[in-house]
Design a protein around this motif. Structure first.
Motif, PDB file in Angstrom:
ATOM      1  N   ASP A   1      -4.502  10.250 -10.805  1.00 11.22           N
ATOM      2  CA  ASP A   1      -3.877  11.725 -11.811  1.00 11.22           C
ATOM      3  C   ASP A   1      -2.611  11.049 -11.418  1.00 11.22           C
ATOM      4  O   ASP A   1      -2.116  11.165 -10.423  1.00 11.22           O
ATOM      5  N   ARG A   2      -1.962  11.022 -12.136  1.00 13.87           N
ATOM      6  CA  ARG A   2      -0.504  10.590 -11.764  1.00 13.87           C
ATOM      7  C   ARG A   2       0.285  12.310 -11.595  1.00 13.87           C
ATOM      8  O   ARG A   2       1.451  11.153 -10.360  1.00 13.87           O
ATOM      9  N   ALA A   3      -0.048  12.825 -11.513  1.00  8.66           N
ATOM     10  CA  ALA A   3       0.688  13.840 -11.364  1.00  8.66           C
ATOM     11  C   ALA A   3       0.534  14.008  -9.366  1.00  8.66           C
ATOM     12  O   ALA A   3       1.370  14.041  -9.306  1.00  8.66           O
ATOM     13  N   THR A   4      -0.980  13.948  -8.712  1.00 10.37           N
ATOM     14  CA  THR A   4      -1.169  13.755  -7.272  1.00 10.37           C
ATOM     15  C   THR A   4      -1.702  12.722  -6.856  1.00 10.37           C
ATOM     16  O   THR A   4      -1.375  13.466  -5.664  1.00 10.37           O
TER      17      THR A   4
ATOM     18  N   THR B   1      -7.287  25.535 -19.681  1.00  6.03           N
ATOM     19  CA  THR B   1      -6.935  24.350 -18.940  1.00  6.03           C
ATOM     20  C   THR B   1      -5.883  25.239 -18.354  1.00  6.03           C
ATOM     21  O   THR B   1      -5.544  25.717 -18.560  1.00  6.03           O
ATOM     22  N   ARG B   2      -5.528  24.769 -16.882  1.00  7.50           N
ATOM     23  CA  ARG B   2      -4.654  24.717 -17.037  1.00  7.50           C
ATOM     24  C   ARG B   2      -3.344  24.099 -17.453  1.00  7.50           C
ATOM     25  O   ARG B   2      -3.436  23.583 -17.897  1.00  7.50           O
ATOM     26  N   PRO B   3      -2.198  24.900 -17.428  1.00 13.65           N
ATOM     27  CA  PRO B   3      -0.862  24.904 -17.825  1.00 13.65           C
ATOM     28  C   PRO B   3      -0.150  23.656 -17.475  1.00 13.65           C
ATOM     29  O   PRO B   3      -0.345  22.572 -15.853  1.00 13.65           O
ATOM     30  N   TRP B   4       0.337  22.031 -18.249  1.00 10.98           N
ATOM     31  CA  TRP B   4       0.065  21.209 -18.256  1.00 10.98           C
ATOM     32  C   TRP B   4      -1.330  19.797 -17.964  1.00 10.98           C
ATOM     33  O   TRP B   4      -0.790  19.213 -16.598  1.00 10.98           O
ATOM     34  N   ARG B   5      -2.083  20.159 -18.223  1.00 10.09           N
ATOM     35  CA  ARG B   5      -3.164  19.626 -17.345  1.00 10.09           C
ATOM     36  C   ARG B   5      -4.053  19.132 -18.612  1.00 10.09           C
ATOM     37  O   ARG B   5      -5.208  19.303 -18.980  1.00 10.09           O
ATOM     38  N   PRO B   6      -4.041  18.076 -19.746  1.00  8.63           N
ATOM     39  CA  PRO B   6      -4.244  17.928 -20.523  1.00  8.63           C
ATOM     40  C   PRO B   6      -5.817  17.223 -20.914  1.00  8.63           C
ATOM     41  O   PRO B   6      -6.735  17.164 -20.958  1.00  8.63           O
TER      42      PRO B   6
ATOM     43  N   VAL C   1       0.705  -1.395   0.352  1.00 12.15           N
ATOM     44  CA  VAL C   1      -0.475   0.303  -0.255  1.00 12.15           C
ATOM     45  C   VAL C   1       0.798   1.338   0.146  1.00 12.15           C
ATOM     46  O   VAL C   1       0.689   2.045  -0.891  1.00 12.15           O
ATOM     47  N   ARG C   2       2.109   1.158   0.705  1.00 10.42           N
ATOM     48  CA  ARG C   2       2.915   1.986   0.945  1.00 10.42           C
ATOM     49  C   ARG C   2       3.572   2.839  -0.504  1.00 10.42           C
ATOM     50  O   ARG C   2       3.866   3.589  -0.493  1.00 10.42           O
ATOM     51  N   MET C   3       3.717   1.965  -0.707  1.00  6.53           N
ATOM     52  CA  MET C   3       4.389   1.784  -2.027  1.00  6.53           C
ATOM     53  C   MET C   3       4.027   2.690  -3.850  1.00  6.53           C
ATOM     54  O   MET C   3       4.160   3.145  -4.225  1.00  6.53           O
ATOM     55  N   ARG C   4       2.063   1.635  -3.518  1.00  7.71           N
ATOM     56  CA  ARG C   4       1.626   1.968  -4.531  1.00  7.71           C
ATOM     57  C   ARG C   4       1.484   3.499  -4.232  1.00  7.71           C
ATOM     58  O   ARG C   4       1.142   4.199  -5.334  1.00  7.71           O
ATOM     59  N   GLN C   5       0.828   3.992  -3.080  1.00 13.78           N
ATOM     60  CA  GLN C   5       1.028   6.019  -2.973  1.00 13.78           C
ATOM     61  C   GLN C   5       2.527   6.401  -2.841  1.00 13.78           C
ATOM     62  O   GLN C   5       1.735   7.307  -3.464  1.00 13.78           O
ATOM     63  N   GLU C   6       3.120   6.239  -3.179  1.00 15.63           N
ATOM     64  CA  GLU C   6       4.620   6.844  -3.005  1.00 15.63           C
ATOM     65  C   GLU C   6       4.910   7.222  -4.589  1.00 15.63           C
ATOM     66  O   GLU C   6       5.256   7.816  -5.047  1.00 15.63           O
ATOM     67  N   HIS C   7       4.618   5.674  -5.353  1.00 17.68           N
ATOM     68  CA  HIS C   7       5.390   5.910  -6.474  1.00 17.68           C
ATOM     69  C   HIS C   7       4.288   5.733  -7.822  1.00 17.68           C
ATOM     70  O   HIS C   7       4.688   5.417  -8.602  1.00 17.68           O
ATOM     71  N   ARG C   8       2.614   5.447  -7.469  1.00 26.33           N
ATOM     72  CA  ARG C   8       1.428   4.953  -8.207  1.00 26.33           C
ATOM     73  C   ARG C   8       2.493   4.142  -9.353  1.00 26.33           C
ATOM     74  O   ARG C   8       2.681   4.671 -10.434  1.00 26.33           O
ATOM     75  N   ILE C   9       2.595   3.073  -8.731  1.00 25.47           N
ATOM     76  CA  ILE C   9       2.703   1.789  -9.960  1.00 25.47           C
ATOM     77  C   ILE C   9       1.953   0.027 -10.071  1.00 25.47           C
ATOM     78  O   ILE C   9       0.874   0.470  -9.049  1.00 25.47           O
ATOM     79  N   GLY C  10       1.935  -0.265 -10.483  1.00 28.08           N
ATOM     80  CA  GLY C  10       0.801  -1.409 -11.017  1.00 28.08           C
ATOM     81  C   GLY C  10       1.044  -2.121  -9.965  1.00 28.08           C
ATOM     82  O   GLY C  10       1.764  -2.670  -9.574  1.00 28.08           O
ATOM     83  N   PRO C  11       0.157  -3.808 -10.144  1.00 30.60           N
ATOM     84  CA  PRO C  11      -0.173  -4.406  -9.798  1.00 30.60           C
ATOM     85  C   PRO C  11       1.761  -5.711  -9.964  1.00 30.60           C
ATOM     86  O   PRO C  11       2.018  -5.486  -8.652  1.00 30.60           O
ATOM     87  N   LEU C  12       1.956  -5.410 -10.987  1.00 27.12           N
ATOM     88  CA  LEU C  12       3.700  -6.120 -11.826  1.00 27.12           C
ATOM     89  C   LEU C  12       4.169  -5.495 -10.814  1.00 27.12           C
ATOM     90  O   LEU C  12       5.608  -6.771 -10.304  1.00 27.12           O
ATOM     91  N   ARG C  13       4.413  -4.046 -11.042  1.00 23.26           N
ATOM     92  CA  ARG C  13       5.775  -3.723 -10.417  1.00 23.26           C
ATOM     93  C   ARG C  13       5.721  -3.803  -8.837  1.00 23.26           C
ATOM     94  O   ARG C  13       6.723  -3.827  -8.519  1.00 23.26           O
ATOM     95  N   LEU C  14       4.885  -3.796  -8.299  1.00 24.62           N
ATOM     96  CA  LEU C  14       4.280  -3.264  -6.483  1.00 24.62           C
ATOM     97  C   LEU C  14       5.283  -5.289  -6.377  1.00 24.62           C
ATOM     98  O   LEU C  14       5.913  -5.273  -5.690  1.00 24.62           O
ATOM     99  N   ALA C  15       4.459  -6.253  -7.283  1.00 24.30           N
ATOM    100  CA  ALA C  15       4.932  -7.566  -7.076  1.00 24.30           C
ATOM    101  C   ALA C  15       6.533  -7.852  -6.696  1.00 24.30           C
ATOM    102  O   ALA C  15       6.604  -8.454  -6.533  1.00 24.30           O
TER     103      ALA C  15
END
Length: 319
Positions: A119-122, A248-253, A79-93
């Motif tokens: 949102d990958r940024a936040t 739109t806000r900059p860098w928010r496509p 859970v911590r690595m998902r919240q910090e790095h936002r990666i999927g189950p395969l990379r978490l495994a």
């Protein structure tokens, strides 16, 4: 809750147990009366003796002990690595030493949404919105698309021959200008020579006329912060048409995501759907595809309806 094929509800089990325990009827007689097996009648009679009415409900099938259950520390790490790095189950495994299916289960049990919904940024869930009526907001964007040289590109001739043919050609690029209604997803697209401020302003005038012919009055337009949309030419055109410009806000496509998603659909279902021998052939197929998109193609973003069905009294929406 009983399963769909259970012969007895909790009330029926109580009646069966009552016949055996309170009335003293033989198990087999009671089983025949309620059309269940002898072992089933004994089970509910024994539970009634021990637990009374509470024993008539199904028990949880979850085991009392799970010696192979994933350790709590490992779950917290996932859970911590998902919240910090936002990666999927395969990379978490790979990082935590568990199976991908285990990582997926941990994420699901802790209520963490799929990456596609974040949102990958936040790391926050994407806020989806939809305007309440057609014309309230129209998204506008430009998709730059390489033109096909005569004789076909790499999809028709192969990678090497296609690149050689492109070098000999002066095909250049197509600039697909699109105006997409936020509420209905009705789309208007033109293939233009560039994306300069005068070209964008002229496109807005034609788009407004096209939507007006279908009973839609554009109130606001939303664009990115491209050079053409920040010039006075664009602002003056919006003022003449009575349209309020938004950016739109900059860098928010993703703020303009509906038209971005339309362009992806356009590429998948028209531009790259089949090999074309020339850009003229591909352009000839576009009006039919756009008509199909607006009037006949079920749109998953609006519960499988067609864009035209969300516009009141729009012609051809039932053909």
């Amino acid at each position: 809750m009983c399963h769909g094929n259970a012969p007895l509800t909790p009330t029926g089990r109580l009646r069966l147990a009552w016949c055996v325990v309170e009335d003293g009827r033989p198990l087999r007689r009671a089983a025949e009366r309620f059309q269940v097996s002898h072992t089933t009648a004994k089970r509910w009679a024994d539970r009634y003796r021990l637990q009374g009415w509470a024993g008539m409900y199904d028990r949880s099938s979850r085991p009392h002990h799970s010696p192979r259950k994933t350790a709590t520390a490992v779950e917290e790490q996932v859970v911590r690595m998902r919240q910090e790095h936002r990666i999927g189950p395969l990379r978490l495994a790979v990082r935590t030493g568990v199976a991908p299916s285990t990582a997926h289960r941990i994420l699901r049990e802790h209520g963490l949404p799929p990456l596609a919904a974040l949102d990958r940024a936040t790391g926050r869930p994407v806020r989806r919105y939809e305007r309440t009526r057609p014309g309230e907001l129209v998204h506008i964007d430009v998709k730059k698309l390489g033109r096909i040289p005569d004789g076909g590109g790499h999809r028709m001739r192969g990678r090497a021959a296609g690149q050689a043919n492109r070098k000999r050609s002066t095909a250049g690029y197509a600039y697909l200008h699109t105006a997409l209604d936020d509420h209905s997803r009705l789309a208007y697209t033109e293939d233009l020579a560039d994306e300069t401020a005068p070209t964008c302003a002229a496109f807005l005038k034609r788009a407004a006329a096209w939507f007006a012919a279908r009973g839609i009055v554009i109130e606001r337009v939303l664009t990115d912060n491209a050079w053409a949309y920040s010039k006075n030419t664009w602002r003056q055109t919006c003022r003449q048409l009575g349209i309020s410009p938004r950016w739109t806000r900059p860098w928010r496509p993703q703020t303009n995501g509906k038209v971005e998603r339309f362009h992806r659909t356009l590429l998948e279902e028209w531009a790259y759907h089949q090999p074309y021998t020339s850009d003229t052939e591909r352009q000839a197929a576009f009006p039919a595809w756009l008509d199909w998109y607006n009037y006949h193609r079920p749109h998953t973003g609006i519960s499988g309806r067609t864009p035209a069905s969300r516009v009141t009294n729009l012609s051809k929406q039932h053909t």
